[in-house]
Design an enzyme around this catalytic site. Structure first.
Site: not given
Length: 493
Positions: A79, A159, A183
């Protein structure tokens, strides 16, 4: 020839260690898969050379008979919230575009030390602020799933939407995520994969771009409970560079996995049966109860009475911390600098932040600044912190009656991209079931359970006692074995 993209973390690691195939073969296969799936926009930056170099190092170790590590030969997605030395790290924001750290985050370094390689940096909602992966400066991420009968692009959740999309699409066997208010869990539920947020402090936050420091926690996203357990072991551990890091040994979660829940009690919080929850979600919750009962658990009712206040409290605390954390992006030290002709320092600050931050980031910074301002601090922020304490106390009391809590992960399945953009409050409600565990700092996991009538995956959430990731993983394994979730998205990209 083996299709390596069908394999998960455990199968790749064991296959490389056993000499069934080489780590380079695996890396080459996933590099090709990533290149073929550009339409999903899951990656901001791809790093095929990093994946190959890590694979070659693992193959060289095997030739010498050395230990390959917990993640030996497994290429993963990272990420783009984790600092990676020499590789662009942006938090999906224009204000950090082009920033290449001179250091490595603790979590990513632990993964490289464990034998993993990096396929690239994964897209996300800007500064991890969002529930649909539509706030990224680098464009929306699409879910690999489609709603039956339509061709609309679907949200992969947020997210960590790039992470969930890449794992679900089989272009990465696993990925890192971060969870501030859901998230990891919400995108995992939207895309039919597993994701676990460990107890706050299990994984170091050093080198992770901060959103809300008292809530942010890294965790793994993969296609199975076993793979999450393996990856979490590699990610977790004490870090003296992080003042909130837990000084505790990392358990051998993989070895202790056990789907036999005899003698365990599973709590069902009555407050989670909320208006507006899809019937398919409620039906899957009932199925989850039956699965855990079949695994030997006793199902008991529990109460979390302050649940209805958790989401509003979160949307005061998280923006307040964000407004403080994001003050460092000012155009002075690194990242974007917008300096209009004749501008002074204050003008440069304003111009840089106006150009660099997206609408959702600006919204949350403004909210956070407001609730921390003189005259409103006690009315909003102090009250929200009191609610946070009450939410944690609710869980503490509930865990006096049960070992783990079962609830839906989300109130609905995935939705079409763009369908909720006009109403931020409706978007925020996606996290209604995930936020309470985040406020309390508890381990929580989403496990795929079934698909709804539209053919979209639904997840079930398990919440555990502090430091009891094992209990969460074991209950998740029991659901995984009984749900037999084999659905996968049809390849359209």
């Amino acid at each position: 020839m083996t299709d390596f993209t069908k394999l998960g973390v455990k199968d790749i690691r064991d296959g490389v260690a056993g000499g069934d195939f080489t780590a380079r073969e695996v890396a080459e296969s996933f590099n090709a898969a990533v290149a073929s799936a550009a339409e999903l926009n899951a990656f901001i930056v791809t790093t095929p050379d990093h994946a190959l170099a890590a694979a070659d190092a693992v193959d060289a170790k095997r030739a010498k008979g050395e230990d390959l590590g917990k993640m030996g030969g497994v290429p993963i997605g990272m990420k783009d919230l984790f600092a990676t030395k020499g590789v662009q790290t942006t938090a999906a924001s224009h204000i950090l575009e082009g920033f290449k750290p001179e250091y490595e985050s603790t979590v990513s370094q632990k993964l490289w030390d464990a034998g993993a390689g990096m396929l690239g940096k994964l897209n996300l909602d800007q500064f991890a602020m969002g529930s649909s992966n539509e706030t990224s400066y680098f464009g929306n991420v699409s879910s690999p799933w489609k709603k039956d009968g339509t061709n609309a692009a679907m949200s992969p959740g947020g997210s960590s939407g790039g992470s969930s999309s890449a794992v679900a699409a089989r272009i990465a066997p696993a990925a890192t995520g971060t969870d501030t208010g859901g998230s990891i869990r919400q995108p995992a539920a939207f895309t039919g994969i597993c994701g676990i947020k460990p107890t706050y402090g299990r994984c170091s936050r050093w080198g992770v771009v901060a959103f809300a420091s008292s809530l942010d926690q890294a965790g793994p996203m993969a296609r199975s409970v076993e793979d999450c357990a393996i990856m979490l072991e590699a990610m977790a551990g004490f870090d003296p560079k992080d003042a909130t890091s837990l000084q505790m040994d990392v358990p051998d979660w993989e070895a202790a996995l056990n789907a036999d829940l005899k003698g365990k009690k599973v709590g069902i919080p009555k407050e989670y049966r909320m208006d507006g929850t899809d019937q398919a979600i409620l039906d899957s919750w009932e199925q989850g109860k039956a699965m855990l009962r079949d695994a030997g658990a006793e199902i008991v009712d529990v109460s979390l009475p302050h649940t209805k206040y958790a989401l509003p409290a979160y949307y005061i605390i998280a923006p307040a911390e964000a407004s403080s954390n994001l003050a460092r992006y000012d155009g002075v030290r690194y990242g974007l600098r917008d300096l209009p002709d004749g501008a002074g320092l204050q003008d440069m600050y304003a111009a840089t932040r106006a150009a660099g931050f997206g609408d959702e980031v600006k919204r949350r910074v403004l909210i956070g600044t407001y609730v921390l301002s003189a005259g409103f601090y006690d009315a909003y922020y102090t009250q929200a912190q009191k609610i946070r304490t009450l939410v944690a106390q609710d869980f503490e009391k509930a865990f006096g009656e049960c070992d783990v809590i079962l609830a839906p992960t989300t109130p609905t399945a995935s939705f079409p991209l763009g369908s909720l953009n006009e109403d931020p409050l409706t978007m925020y409600l996606n996290d209604v079931f995930a936020v309470p565990a985040s406020l309390a700092g508890l381990p929580a996991m989403s496990v795929p359970a079934t698909v709804n009538p539209d053919g979209l995956p639904l997840g079930l959430q398990l919440v555990g006692k502090p430091f009891d990731e094992q209990g969460v993983l074991n209950a998740g394994l029991a659901i995984q074995q009984r749900a037999g979730f084999e659905a996968k998205p049809e390849k359209w990209w």
